[in-house]
Design a protein around this motif. Structure first.
Motif, PDB file in Angstrom:
ATOM      1  N   UNK A 185       0.680  -1.206  -0.057  1.00 19.09           N
ATOM      2  CA  UNK A 185      -0.152  -0.157  -0.148  1.00 19.09           C
ATOM      3  C   UNK A 185       0.835   1.246  -0.170  1.00 19.09           C
ATOM      4  N   UNK A 186       1.717   1.395   0.985  1.00 10.85           N
ATOM      5  CA  UNK A 186       2.797   2.613   0.950  1.00 10.85           C
ATOM      6  C   UNK A 186       3.512   2.459  -0.551  1.00 10.85           C
ATOM      7  N   UNK A 187       4.008   1.371  -1.055  1.00 13.14           N
ATOM      8  CA  UNK A 187       4.681   1.479  -2.434  1.00 13.14           C
ATOM      9  C   UNK A 187       3.954   2.033  -3.355  1.00 13.14           C
ATOM     10  N   UNK A 188       2.542   1.571  -3.586  1.00 11.58           N
ATOM     11  CA  UNK A 188       1.790   1.914  -4.405  1.00 11.58           C
ATOM     12  C   UNK A 188       1.526   3.464  -4.397  1.00 11.58           C
ATOM     13  N   UNK A 189       1.184   4.078  -2.966  1.00  4.12           N
ATOM     14  CA  UNK A 189       1.094   5.454  -2.908  1.00  4.12           C
ATOM     15  C   UNK A 189       2.403   6.245  -3.438  1.00  4.12           C
ATOM     16  N   UNK A 190       3.584   5.811  -3.157  1.00  5.79           N
ATOM     17  CA  UNK A 190       4.947   6.465  -3.497  1.00  5.79           C
ATOM     18  C   UNK A 190       5.091   6.423  -5.218  1.00  5.79           C
ATOM     19  N   UNK A 191       4.710   5.237  -5.637  1.00  6.21           N
ATOM     20  CA  UNK A 191       4.297   5.054  -7.083  1.00  6.21           C
ATOM     21  C   UNK A 191       3.712   5.868  -7.863  1.00  6.21           C
ATOM     22  N   UNK A 192       2.422   5.917  -7.284  1.00  2.81           N
ATOM     23  CA  UNK A 192       1.481   7.025  -8.008  1.00  2.81           C
ATOM     24  C   UNK A 192       1.974   8.323  -8.037  1.00  2.81           C
ATOM     25  N   UNK A 193       2.262   8.750  -6.721  1.00  3.61           N
ATOM     26  CA  UNK A 193       2.806   9.947  -6.536  1.00  3.61           C
ATOM     27  C   UNK A 193       3.865  10.539  -7.302  1.00  3.61           C
ATOM     28  N   UNK A 194       4.757   9.607  -7.644  1.00  2.35           N
ATOM     29  CA  UNK A 194       5.919   9.803  -8.303  1.00  2.35           C
ATOM     30  C   UNK A 194       5.650   9.878  -9.846  1.00  2.35           C
ATOM     31  N   UNK A 195       4.829   9.024 -10.411  1.00  8.29           N
ATOM     32  CA  UNK A 195       4.405   9.129 -11.727  1.00  8.29           C
ATOM     33  C   UNK A 195       3.754  10.356 -12.128  1.00  8.29           C
ATOM     34  N   UNK A 196       2.763  10.675 -11.017  1.00  4.01           N
ATOM     35  CA  UNK A 196       2.085  12.107 -11.415  1.00  4.01           C
ATOM     36  C   UNK A 196       3.054  13.146 -11.351  1.00  4.01           C
ATOM     37  N   UNK A 197       3.913  13.283 -10.619  1.00  2.00           N
ATOM     38  CA  UNK A 197       5.196  14.283 -10.316  1.00  2.00           C
ATOM     39  C   UNK A 197       5.736  14.358 -11.991  1.00  2.00           C
ATOM     40  N   UNK A 198       6.282  13.462 -12.156  1.00  2.00           N
ATOM     41  CA  UNK A 198       7.165  13.133 -13.477  1.00  2.00           C
ATOM     42  C   UNK A 198       6.155  13.576 -14.759  1.00  2.00           C
ATOM     43  N   UNK A 199       4.948  13.109 -14.688  1.00  2.00           N
ATOM     44  CA  UNK A 199       4.019  13.693 -15.651  1.00  2.00           C
ATOM     45  C   UNK A 199       3.701  14.984 -15.814  1.00  2.00           C
ATOM     46  N   UNK A 200       3.520  15.572 -14.575  1.00  2.00           N
ATOM     47  CA  UNK A 200       3.282  17.023 -14.576  1.00  2.00           C
ATOM     48  C   UNK A 200       4.390  17.817 -15.141  1.00  2.00           C
ATOM     49  N   UNK A 201       5.606  17.438 -14.893  1.00  2.00           N
ATOM     50  CA  UNK A 201       7.071  18.146 -15.460  1.00  2.00           C
ATOM     51  C   UNK A 201       6.695  17.955 -16.894  1.00  2.00           C
TER      52      UNK A 201
ATOM     53  N   UNK B  60      10.321  21.833  -8.705  1.00  2.00           N
ATOM     54  CA  UNK B  60       9.946  22.695 -10.032  1.00  2.00           C
ATOM     55  C   UNK B  60      10.452  24.173 -10.134  1.00  2.00           C
ATOM     56  N   UNK B  61      10.689  24.850  -8.990  1.00  2.00           N
ATOM     57  CA  UNK B  61      11.135  25.864  -8.825  1.00  2.00           C
ATOM     58  C   UNK B  61      12.844  25.816  -9.489  1.00  2.00           C
ATOM     59  N   UNK B  62      13.288  25.107  -8.728  1.00  2.00           N
ATOM     60  CA  UNK B  62      14.645  24.879  -8.950  1.00  2.00           C
ATOM     61  C   UNK B  62      14.826  24.579 -10.536  1.00  2.00           C
ATOM     62  N   UNK B  63      14.011  23.781 -11.081  1.00  2.00           N
ATOM     63  CA  UNK B  63      14.179  23.316 -12.587  1.00  2.00           C
ATOM     64  C   UNK B  63      14.048  24.878 -13.358  1.00  2.00           C
ATOM     65  N   UNK B  64      12.945  25.367 -12.945  1.00  2.00           N
ATOM     66  CA  UNK B  64      12.321  26.880 -13.780  1.00  2.00           C
ATOM     67  C   UNK B  64      13.536  27.556 -13.647  1.00  2.00           C
ATOM     68  N   UNK B  65      14.502  27.763 -12.526  1.00  3.72           N
ATOM     69  CA  UNK B  65      15.484  28.570 -12.288  1.00  3.72           C
ATOM     70  C   UNK B  65      16.767  28.386 -13.174  1.00  3.72           C
TER      71      UNK B  65
END
Ligand code: C2E
Ligand code: MG
Ligand code: MG
Ligand code: MG
Length: 277
Positions: free
Chosen positions: A89-105, A270-275
């Motif tokens: 359950x914990x791993x799935x949460x991290x996986x989903x959050x991570x995929x979403x973050x990379x997708x947003x970028x 994201x701010x770091x990348x933008x900079x």
């Protein structure tokens, strides 16, 4: 419990201290609630190209902001999660959050691979492949932007099963990284037996490579091995400009560590990348 100190000492310390006590049951209950209530946080640490400081990847690292015990690090609750059956359950949460973050970028025009740590129990779960597929599908992230990090120490017992699963994962276009490389007893065997794309040089070698000739020699050998096998080599735990420069001189271009950035929330990354761009 001492935090952020030596590697081995800390790993099971909270677990063993609390073993068989009411405290442990309490913590288990709290962890279950924290997962259900989405209280766990996922931070991201940049993995940069050390020459340009371009952020090429990021590693997802989970945190538990605990009301009474403070900010708990994964070494203090991942072993517990594994032992009480909460790791999937914990791993799935991290996986989903991570995929979403990379997708947003990606949608913002930044292609930043996300590297997610996977515990062996999680990997061996029969639903694991489907969990990955769901996370990719629901987020919209192309599989080639996902990297799974596995730690060698824990997979030796189930090498064949792990190999079969990793082969299937790799057929999906997902990359596999061998984490903490050099700390286990069978690093070389794993390299030979498993479909690995990336090796991450353990921070214990990086920490002393500017003081200890033997460690530098070992790091050089690991880099050479990686390059000759066609693998990508990443150094973790880079804390000083000097360490970064020495690694670069020895052709280790991808680096991760406090020298570049600590693990930070998505928005800060994201701010770091933008900079930078
Ligand atoms: P790891 O995968 O080897 O992650 C690198 C660890 O080194 C992280 O510790 C990171 O914060 C730390 N680090 C990064 N740069 C530096 C540096 O320059 N100096 C030093 N001294 N340390 C640095 P963290 O976040 O406490 O995570 C510890 C371990 O817990 C990870 O080691 C990983 O094995 C595990 N872990 C973290 N998140 C997850 C997760 O979501 N799932 C699973 N199964 N394990 C996780
Ligand atoms: Mg890792
Ligand atoms: Mg590591
Ligand atoms: Mg580690």
């Amino acid at each position: 419990v001492k935090r952020d100190g030596g590697n081995c000492f800390n790993f099971y310390s909270l677990e063993s201290t609390l073993m068989w006590t009411r405290d442990r049951l309490e913590l288990e209950k709290e962890l279950r609630a924290a997962i259900t209530n989405h209280e766990l946080q996922v931070l991201f640490q940049p993995i940069v190209h050390a020459e340009t400081h371009h952020i090429a990847r990021m590693e997802a690292l989970v945190r538990w902001p605990h009301s009474a015990r403070g900010f708990l690090s994964p070494s203090e609750f991942i072993p517990l999660a594994e032992n009480v059956g909460l790791i999937d359950q914990l791993g799935e949460l991290v996986l989903r959050t991570s995929c979403l973050a990379s997708y947003k970028l990606l949608k913002l025009g930044y292609s930043v691979n996300v590297s997610v740590n996977v515990s062996p129990r999680q990997l061996l779960n029969k639903n694991f492949l489907q969990t990955i597929l769901n996370a990719l599908h629901d987020s919209g992230l192309p599989p080639r932007l996902l990297i799974l990090e596995i730690t060698e120490s824990a997979i030796v017992n189930d090498m064949e099963r792990v190999g079969n699963i990793l082969t299937k994962i790799r057929e999906l276009d997902i990359l596999i990284a061998l984490d903490d490389f050099g700390t286990g007893y069978s690093s070389l065997t794993l390299l030979r037996e498993l479909p690995i794309d990336i090796i991450k040089i353990d921070k214990s070698f990086v920490r002393t490579l500017d003081q200890n000739q033997n460690d530098l020699t070992i790091v050089q050998a690991i880099i050479g091995l990686g390059i000759n096998l066609g693998l990508l080599v990443v150094a973790e735990g880079v804390e000083t400009a000097r360490q970064a420069r020495i690694l670069l001189q020895h052709h280790c271009y991808y680096q991760q560590g406090y020298y570049f950035s600590r693990p930070i929330p998505y928005q800060a990354l994201l701010e770091l990348i933008n900079k930078k761009r």
